[in-house]
Enzyme design. Structure first.
Site, PDB file in Angstrom:
ATOM      1  N   ASP A 100     -29.683  -3.196  49.526  1.00 60.92           N
ATOM      2  CA  ASP A 100     -28.240  -3.191  49.283  1.00 60.92           C
ATOM      3  C   ASP A 100     -27.631  -1.792  49.374  1.00 60.92           C
ATOM      4  OD1 ASP A 100     -28.788  -5.811  48.723  1.00 60.92           O
ATOM      5  OD2 ASP A 100     -27.811  -5.823  46.763  1.00 60.92           O
ATOM      6  N   ASP A 101     -26.335  -1.786  49.632  1.00 65.46           N
ATOM      7  CA  ASP A 101     -25.446  -0.613  49.517  1.00 65.46           C
ATOM      8  C   ASP A 101     -25.493   0.356  50.700  1.00 65.46           C
ATOM      9  OD1 ASP A 101     -25.169  -1.787  47.066  1.00 65.46           O
ATOM     10  OD2 ASP A 101     -25.899  -0.093  45.892  1.00 65.46           O
ATOM     11  N   HIS A 150     -21.500  -6.894  51.525  1.00 68.82           N
ATOM     12  CA  HIS A 150     -21.683  -6.496  50.117  1.00 68.82           C
ATOM     13  C   HIS A 150     -20.406  -5.828  49.602  1.00 68.82           C
ATOM     14  CE1 HIS A 150     -24.068  -5.749  46.571  1.00 68.82           C
ATOM     15  NE2 HIS A 150     -24.180  -4.450  46.739  1.00 68.82           N
ATOM     16  N   HIS A 154     -17.635  -1.404  46.786  1.00 69.55           N
ATOM     17  CA  HIS A 154     -18.547  -1.621  45.662  1.00 69.55           C
ATOM     18  C   HIS A 154     -17.946  -1.244  44.313  1.00 69.55           C
ATOM     19  CE1 HIS A 154     -22.504  -1.859  43.651  1.00 69.55           C
ATOM     20  NE2 HIS A 154     -22.995  -2.357  44.770  1.00 69.55           N
ATOM     21  N   HIS A 251     -32.690  -1.034  47.133  1.00 68.01           N
ATOM     22  CA  HIS A 251     -31.518  -0.284  47.607  1.00 68.01           C
ATOM     23  C   HIS A 251     -31.908   0.721  48.675  1.00 68.01           C
ATOM     24  CE1 HIS A 251     -30.059  -2.014  43.852  1.00 68.01           C
ATOM     25  NE2 HIS A 251     -28.864  -1.954  44.411  1.00 68.01           N
TER      26      HIS A 251
HETATM   27 ZN   LIG Z   1     -24.880  -3.050  45.399  1.00 68.32          ZN
END
Ligand SMILES: [Zn+2]
Length: 436
Positions: A100-101, A150, A154, A251
């Site tokens: 993620d991210d 995503h 964020h 991540h």
């Molecule tokens: Zn995230």
């Protein structure tokens, strides 16, 4: 004079082009504004999830997550018969590694490792990072991995303060992913996970718009604080409950070098436990946390208007993507005249109401004619053999997506007094032969 007119035609054609393209490029200006703004860990989120297989409607299989404070009480529920049958049929334990991210510099190393190991994974990316690192986003796709949305930046307060802001970020990120990689994704992961962030309104709106919301059932703990060492990440993974389908939260954003470091050992561990590695596809039943009784946020209910807006956007993008996909698979159109050949790739011609349409400029110049713009009367004229054979008023002008003036090829050739002597049109071959 002629040259000036030609320039004017070019300008006009470009202008038509801008109209066409304008609608989809507006958002990019904000692209690079916020970088690396990713907030506190998803790991802090309590996790109470249920698997929701898409194919079989049945009771969920609830399991307990290791981390998180305010876990709801939950009990182990035996998988229903249909799920057991599916598992028996598959009889293969699968792990979905999710990152993620990103994308960030760390993504490149993750991709290198995945390539060495010959395995696929899923990347839930931020829109702003896709626009900041387009080459890495493209590489994710080129190397056969899955990409999911995503959100754009964020930022929890914005995303969960109002659904309209959340939806804007979903749309903006979809566009960024589609424009950068050509992939229209319906995979989505909520920043921080859905638990205590999503209410039923969020779940329903996302479902109505065709998104599949994926939480996880193994939290690597790599973002519970800054710089969690690789050894601790691995220990957390090894201490996590195993199941036939695992979705592992990791991540790959900036600052997650320890996750990269831990990755080879994580892969080795799951291999030793007999797992196959796969990427998440539209057919994979999302692992989803249950809607929490109490949210972390106070906000207004999701409105019908907000749902409609997101749904319409999503349907439009899907339509656009499938049209582009269909066009890619179409054969080229070859027009023969004597020894000459005009080859138009899929996308350079189109079919409208059964008629093949091509660029008027390409066709005219290829047969040896020329186009002139009659500025005074707002006409586009085609000349052939010294005669004006075709004249289009501004109302009659149709343009392609790329902004070219297009005409039905058969009707246009009739005006040029050129005959079609042979015509083949099917799924594999599209050719036209013309009289000399
Ligand atoms: Zn995230």
């Amino acid at each position: 004079m002629r040259r000036m007119l030609k320039v004017a035609i070019c300008a006009m054609i470009m202008w038509f082009g801008l109209i066409e393209l304008g609608s989809f490029t507006g958002d990019q200006s904000n692209a690079a504004k916020e970088r690396e703004t990713v907030q506190a860990s998803e790991a802090a989120t309590a996790a109470h999830y249920e698997a929701k297989p898409l194919l079989a409607a049945h009771a969920s299989n609830e399991t307990k997550q290791q981390s998180g404070k305010d876990q709801p009480a939950n009990t182990e529920v035996k998988p229903s018969d249909s799920e057991s049958a599916e598992m028996a049929e598959a009889n293969q334990k699968i792990v979905y590694l999710t990152f993620d991210d990103g994308p960030s510099k760390n993504t490149e190393q993750v991709l290198d490792i995945l390539k060495q190991e010959g395995i696929s994974a899923t990347f839930f990316v931020l829109g702003e990072h896709v626009l900041g690192q387009p080459e890495i986003a493209k590489r994710i796709i080129a190397e056969g991995h899955a990409i999911g949305n995503h959100t754009y930046d964020h930022k929890y307060e914005r995303l969960y303060g109002r659904f309209s802001e959340f939806a804007e970020q979903v749309m903006k990120t979809d566009k960024a992913i589609y424009q950068t990689t050509g992939v229209r994704t319906i995979l989505f992961r909520a920043p921080g996970g859905t638990y205590t962030n999503f209410d039923q309104g969020y779940f329903d709106a996302m479902a109505a718009a065709g998104y599949q919301v994926h939480d996880w059932n193994v939290d690597s703990g790599d973002s519970k604080r800054q710089g969690v060492p690789a050894s601790e990440i691995l220990t957390t993974i090894k201490g996590s409950k195993l199941a036939s389908k695992l979705s592992v939260l990791l991540h790959d954003s900036a600052g997650h070098t320890e996750s990269v470091k831990a990755l080879p050992a994580i892969i080795k561990y799951y291999k030793s436990k007999g797992y196959a590695f796969a990427k998440i596809t539209d057919e994979v039943a999302p692992i989803q946390f249950k809607a929490a009784g109490k949210l972390k946020w106070t906000r207004a209910h999701v409105t019908k208007t907000e749902i409609t807006k997101l749904t319409q956007f999503s349907e439009k993008l899907s339509r656009e993507s499938s049209l582009a996909q269909a066009a890619k698979n179409e054969p080229e159109l070859i027009v023969h005249r004597g020894e000459g050949k005009l080859v138009l790739k899929s996308g350079e011609y189109s079919i409208t109401s059964g008629a093949i349409e091509v660029s008027l400029r390409k066709l005219t110049e290829w047969v040896g004619g020329s186009l002139l713009l009659d500025v005074e009367n707002g006409l586009i004229d085609a000349y052939y053999d010294g005669n004006r054979v075709l004249s289009l008023t501004s109302k009659e002008i149709h343009t392609s997506r790329e902004g070219q003036v297009i005409v039905p090829v058969r009707a246009a050739l009739q005006k040029f007094e050129i005959q079609i002597t042979k015509y083949v049109y099917n799924d594999q071959q599209r050719e036209i032969w013309l009289s000399e």
